[in-house]
Design an enzyme around this catalytic site. Structure first.
Site, PDB file in Angstrom:
ATOM      1  CB  ALA A 244      42.933  48.831  27.776  1.00 22.21           C
ATOM      2  CB  SER A 246      43.208  50.749  34.242  1.00 31.12           C
ATOM      3  OG  SER A 246      41.805  50.499  34.318  1.00 31.12           O
ATOM      4  CE  LYS A 248      37.596  49.346  32.058  1.00 33.55           C
ATOM      5  NZ  LYS A 248      38.832  48.721  31.511  1.00 33.55           N
ATOM      6  CG  HIS A 284      36.317  39.806  33.401  1.00 31.97           C
ATOM      7  ND1 HIS A 284      35.910  41.033  33.860  1.00 31.97           N
ATOM      8  CD2 HIS A 284      37.356  40.044  32.579  1.00 31.97           C
ATOM      9  CE1 HIS A 284      36.664  41.973  33.326  1.00 31.97           C
ATOM     10  NE2 HIS A 284      37.549  41.395  32.538  1.00 31.97           N
ATOM     11  CD  GLU A 296      26.869  35.810  28.746  1.00 31.47           C
ATOM     12  OE1 GLU A 296      26.326  35.678  27.628  1.00 31.47           O
ATOM     13  OE2 GLU A 296      27.889  35.191  29.088  1.00 31.47           O
TER      14      GLU A 296
END
Length: 414
Positions: A244, A246, A248, A284, A296
């Site tokens: 979480a 991080s 990524k 995001h 999605e």
């Protein structure tokens, strides 16, 4: 066309004088860089920088044959000293052309920032595009536009340029726009210059650039246009793992930032009434380039089967697994033991087979969980175990696998 990189760093060089940051401290040896300047065929010098004559001598070249010096960006410091024997440096007005006695032709390229880019054609027909720090071409047209100013030839393998020197780290969108216009193709040698302390150093810099189809060289390196031995192959399938927060997802997005079209596949979906979840999704979305499209869905197999589509960024596999476990009611012990496990295994197998068969460039994100904390419930332990299995199976089909820890990508494969 022969290009000697007399410097590859930002205007202040790398390390920056007096800067205490970690990147500057690590910029030693081959990672130390003078301000960017390039010598073209020994006759054209682009950007006059302090110590350029010494830099040329170290690279085994002399500046005595230089017949033209071009400046690409405003000089904010003290007046530059012109070494003896060099002509006075000039900046060519946007859109104008310059013919040199050596047979080289130079065209000034308008940018979206202060400065001038240079489109150089050598007597042998090889072509170079040089962009200054922070610069991207202005008004770049589509590849099929008959008025394209960069002279791109869609019928020519690799697009219009043999070599492009630009600020890949600072302006990956510039590379994306050149690709969209067809002036940078699979056989274009893209070399990152104007490197500053915002970029990583060493192997991490080379790995990051290679993922974008670019490379980096040390000061003093001589390149030959048309020599494709060092042009990196872009990894086709990449898995980015991490915990979480991080980094990524940011790492995955960075790997595709230099591509004009990307399909961002969000597996999260919406949650009615959950403002915090909406804020995460908005964060995001706001970070992505404007040209990216978003869908999605958790139905990944048809997207992977579309060989003609743009690169895919799937974020993330943990939420894909959550959806798959919801579909088979895997949270219920009874349903799990009465066919739920087999159905989930089938869905995972179908996804992995689609990854193995895909021809699309793919970057997928997943959570790395289960590194010590044991969930308190059977359903939680089941999810942890199944995500570990999914990550392992997915990674087995990827050319590159990264683990992002505290914002730092650690290569596991590739």
């Amino acid at each position: 066309m022969e290009l000697t990189l007399l410097g590859t760093g930002a205007v202040a060089g790398l390390p920056r004088p007096g800067c205490p940051c970690a990147a500057c401290a690590l910029a030693t040896g081959g990672d130390a860089r003078a301000a960017t300047a390039v010598l073209v065929d020994g006759t054209l010098l682009i950007d006059l920088t302090p110590g350029v004559a010494l830099a040329a001598a170290r690279a085994g070249h002399s500046l005595h044959g230089v017949g033209q010096v071009l400046l690409s960006h405003p000089q904010d410091g003290p007046p530059l000293e012109v070494p003896d024997g060099l002509p006075a440096p000039i900046r060519v007005p946007d859109g104008q052309e310059l013919s040199l006695l050596s047979g080289h032709r130079v065209r000034a390229v308008a940018l979206d920032s202060p400065g001038t880019g240079y489109d150089v054609t050598a007597p042998d027909g090889r072509r170079l595009l040089y962009l200054p720090p922070g610069g991207a071409p202005a008004g770049l047209p589509a590849a099929d536009d008959p008025h394209r100013p960069f002279g791109a030839d869609p019928a020519r393998a690799g697009g219009g340029y043999d070599v492009v020197l630009l600020d890949v780290v600072g302006r990956p969108d510039a590379l994306a726009r050149l690709r969209a216009a067809g002036t940078v193709g699979a056989t274009t040698d893209v070399v990152a210059v104007h490197l500053d302390h915002h970029a990583p150093t060493g192997a991490e810099l080379r790995r990051r650039l290679a993922a974008q189809g670019a490379r980096v060289e040390a000061d003093g390196t001589t390149l030959t246009a048309g020599d494709l031995h060092n042009v990196p192959d872009i990894p086709r399938r990449t898995l980015v793992l991490g915990g979480a927060r991080s980094g990524k997802s940011a790492e995955a997005e960075r790997r595709l930032a230099a591509f004009p079209e990307v399909l961002y596949v969000a597996t999260a979906g919406r949650r009615d009434g959950d403002d915090e979840w909406d804020a995460r999704i908005r964060l995001h979305r706001d970070r992505r380039p404007a040209g990216w499209q978003t869908v999605e869905t958790c139905d990944l197999a048809p997207l992977l089967a579309d060989a003609d589509g743009p690169p895919l960024l799937v974020d993330c596999l943990a939420l894909w697994l959550t959806d798959a476990m919801d579909a088979v009611d895997a949270w219920s012990d009874e349903a799990w033991h009465n066919g739920g496990r087999r159905e989930l295994e089938r869905r995972v197998r179908e996804l992995v087979e689609a990854v193995r068969a895909t021809d699309r460039t793919l970057v997928a994100v997943s959570n790395e969980v289960g590194s010590g904390v044991v969930p308190a419930t059977a359903a939680g332990r089941r999810f942890r175990d199944e995500l570990g299995r999914l990550n392992a199976a997915f990674a087995a089909e990827c050319e590159e696998v990264l683990l992002v820890v505290a914002g730092l990508p650690v290569p596991l494969r590739g």
